[in-house]
Design a protein around this motif. Structure first.
Motif, short mmCIF file in Angstrom:
data_model
loop_
_atom_site.label_atom_id
_atom_site.label_comp_id
_atom_site.label_asym_id
_atom_site.label_seq_id
_atom_site.Cartn_x
_atom_site.Cartn_y
_atom_site.Cartn_z
N LEU A 39 0.82 -1.20 0.00
CA LEU A 39 0.00 0.00 0.00
C LEU A 39 0.86 1.26 0.00
O LEU A 39 0.60 2.21 -0.75
CB LEU A 39 -0.92 0.00 1.23
CG LEU A 39 -2.06 -1.01 1.25
CD1 LEU A 39 -2.72 -1.03 2.62
CD2 LEU A 39 -3.10 -0.68 0.18
N GLN A 40 1.90 1.26 0.84
CA GLN A 40 2.76 2.44 0.91
C GLN A 40 3.43 2.70 -0.43
O GLN A 40 3.47 3.85 -0.91
CB GLN A 40 3.81 2.29 1.99
CG GLN A 40 4.72 3.51 2.11
CD GLN A 40 5.72 3.42 3.24
OE1 GLN A 40 5.51 2.69 4.21
NE2 GLN A 40 6.82 4.14 3.13
N ALA A 46 1.54 7.44 -6.45
CA ALA A 46 0.24 7.94 -6.89
C ALA A 46 0.33 9.38 -7.36
O ALA A 46 1.08 10.19 -6.81
CB ALA A 46 -0.77 7.81 -5.76
N ASP A 47 -0.50 9.72 -8.36
CA ASP A 47 -0.49 11.07 -8.92
C ASP A 47 -1.54 11.98 -8.30
O ASP A 47 -1.70 13.12 -8.73
CB ASP A 47 -0.68 11.02 -10.44
CG ASP A 47 -2.00 10.37 -10.85
OD1 ASP A 47 -2.82 10.05 -9.96
OD2 ASP A 47 -2.21 10.17 -12.07
N PHE A 48 -2.27 11.50 -7.29
CA PHE A 48 -3.35 12.30 -6.70
C PHE A 48 -3.00 12.83 -5.31
O PHE A 48 -3.85 13.44 -4.66
CB PHE A 48 -4.65 11.48 -6.63
CG PHE A 48 -4.49 10.10 -6.05
CD1 PHE A 48 -4.36 9.90 -4.68
CD2 PHE A 48 -4.47 9.00 -6.89
CE1 PHE A 48 -4.21 8.64 -4.16
CE2 PHE A 48 -4.31 7.72 -6.37
CZ PHE A 48 -4.19 7.55 -5.00
N LEU A 67 -1.86 4.23 7.92
CA LEU A 67 -0.43 4.28 8.25
C LEU A 67 0.42 4.29 6.98
O LEU A 67 1.43 5.01 6.90
CB LEU A 67 -0.06 3.11 9.15
CG LEU A 67 -0.68 3.13 10.55
CD1 LEU A 67 -0.42 1.80 11.28
CD2 LEU A 67 -0.14 4.30 11.37
N ALA A 68 0.03 3.49 5.98
CA ALA A 68 0.79 3.45 4.73
C ALA A 68 0.69 4.77 3.99
O ALA A 68 1.68 5.28 3.45
CB ALA A 68 0.27 2.32 3.85
N LEU A 69 -0.50 5.35 3.96
CA LEU A 69 -0.69 6.63 3.28
C LEU A 69 0.07 7.74 3.98
O LEU A 69 0.72 8.58 3.34
CB LEU A 69 -2.17 6.96 3.20
CG LEU A 69 -2.56 8.30 2.57
CD1 LEU A 69 -1.97 8.45 1.17
CD2 LEU A 69 -4.07 8.45 2.53
N HIS A 70 0.02 7.76 5.31
CA HIS A 70 0.76 8.77 6.05
C HIS A 70 2.26 8.65 5.80
O HIS A 70 2.95 9.66 5.59
CB HIS A 70 0.47 8.64 7.55
CG HIS A 70 1.15 9.68 8.38
ND1 HIS A 70 2.35 9.44 9.02
CD2 HIS A 70 0.82 10.96 8.68
CE1 HIS A 70 2.71 10.53 9.67
NE2 HIS A 70 1.80 11.46 9.48
N VAL A 221 -7.44 -2.85 -7.98
CA VAL A 221 -7.20 -1.48 -7.52
C VAL A 221 -7.89 -0.54 -8.50
O VAL A 221 -7.60 -0.59 -9.71
CB VAL A 221 -5.70 -1.15 -7.45
CG1 VAL A 221 -5.49 0.24 -6.86
CG2 VAL A 221 -4.95 -2.21 -6.63
N VAL A 222 -8.81 0.26 -8.01
CA VAL A 222 -9.60 1.14 -8.87
C VAL A 222 -9.49 2.58 -8.35
O VAL A 222 -9.60 2.82 -7.15
CB VAL A 222 -11.09 0.75 -8.89
CG1 VAL A 222 -11.82 1.54 -9.98
CG2 VAL A 222 -11.26 -0.74 -9.10
N ILE A 223 -9.23 3.51 -9.26
CA ILE A 223 -9.23 4.94 -8.95
C ILE A 223 -10.43 5.55 -9.66
O ILE A 223 -10.60 5.38 -10.86
CB ILE A 223 -7.92 5.60 -9.41
CG1 ILE A 223 -6.73 4.94 -8.72
CG2 ILE A 223 -7.95 7.10 -9.14
CD1 ILE A 223 -5.38 5.44 -9.23
#
Length: 226
Positions: A39-40, A46-48, A67-70, A221-223
Motif C-alpha cells: 500500500l505504501q 500515486a499522482d493524486f 499508516l501506509a498513506l501517512h 485497484v480502482v481509482i
C-alpha cells in the motif's frame, strides 16, 4: 474511541463477529504478505497526492491503509494532512490505536461506524479530497455494494478521488478469501457496473507496483472520480 456502534438497522454482522475473533490473525496475515508495504509503495507513486489532503479511510481495520498513506505522504514531503477513519469492529480499532503508539498520525479522528449508515458519522466528515477503502466492501452483500459506493461518493469533494482495493474473483482467491475470510469476490465487470450505478463518472483500474505486483493476484485497484 467509542465502545459501541450507533444503530445501523442491522444485528451484529458476520464480518464484525469474524474480525472480533480474528483481529490478531488478520494483523499477522497482512504483515506476512507485506500488504502494508505494498500500500505504501502504491501511494508513493500515486499522482493524486498533495499537501493538506483531507482523507477518509473507510473500513480502516487495524490501520494499515492510513499508516501506509501517512508514511507515503511523509516520504514525498506532502504533509500535513487531515485523516479520518472508521471501522465496524471495535476490536480492530483497538489494534489501530495500539499501532498509533508506535507510529503516530497527527490530525487523525477515528470512530466506530457502518459504511451502510454514513449518516451517523461526525457532521464535518464530508468534502474529502481522498477516500480510500481497502479490503472492506467485499464483506457487504453484493446487492448493496453500489449503495455503499454511492454513500462514499457523496462524501467526496467535487474534485476528490476515491481509491478502492477489493478482492478479485479467481480460483485462488475463492479458497483463500471467500472460504477462509468469508468475503465476496469481484470481477472487473461487476465493479464497473457497481461504480457506474453509484454515480462515478471516471474510473480506471490500476495495479500494485514493482516488487509488490504479486498483490495483484489478490485484488483489484480502482481509482475513481465523481
Amino acid at each position: 474511541m467509542p465502545s459501541s456502534l450507533p444503530p445501523a438497522g442491522r444485528d451484529l454482522p458476520s464480518a464484525r463477529r469474524l474480525y472480533s475473533a480474528r483481529d490478531r490473525l488478520y494483523d499477522g496475515f497482512i504483515h506476512l504478505l507485506r500488504y502494508p508495504q505494498g500500500l505504501q509503495r502504491f501511494f508513493e507513486q500515486a499522482d493524486f497526492l498533495r499537501f493538506h489532503l483531507k482523507v477518509l479511510d473507510a473500513g480502516c481495520g487495524t490501520g494499515a491503509t492510513t499508516l501506509a498513506l501517512h508514511a507515503a505522504l511523509n516520504a514525498r514531503h506532502l504533509l500535513p494532512a487531515h485523516f479520518a477513519a472508521f471501522d465496524l469492529t471495535p476490536r480492530m480499532l483497538s489494534r489501530f490505536w495500539a499501532a498509533l503508539a508506535q507510529h503516530p498520525v497527527p490530525n487523525l479522528e477515528i470512530v466506530a461506524a457502518d459504511v451502510l449508515a454514513l449518516d451517523k458519522l461526525p457532521a464535518d466528515w464530508h468534502d474529502f479530497d481522498l477516500i480510500v477503502s481497502a479490503a472492506m466492501l467485499e464483506y457487504l452483500p453484493k446487492a448493496r455494494l453500489a449503495e455503499a459506493l454511492a454513500g462514499l461518493r457523496q462524501r467526496l469533494a467535487p474534485d476528490g478521488t476515491f481509491v478502492l482495493f477489493i478482492s478479485r474473483q479467481s480460483i485462488w482467491m475463492d479458497w483463500l478469501i471467500r472460504r477462509w475470510w468469508n468475503a465476496n469476490l469481484y470481477t472487473r465487470a461487476e465493479l464497473e457496473a457497481a461504480l457506474e450505478q453509484a454515480g462515478f463518472t471516471t474510473r480506471r483500474f490500476t495495479r500494485f507496483p514493482g516488487l509488490y505486483g504479486y498483490l495483484n493476484w489478490w485484488g483489484h485497484v480502482v481509482i475513481a472520480c465523481r
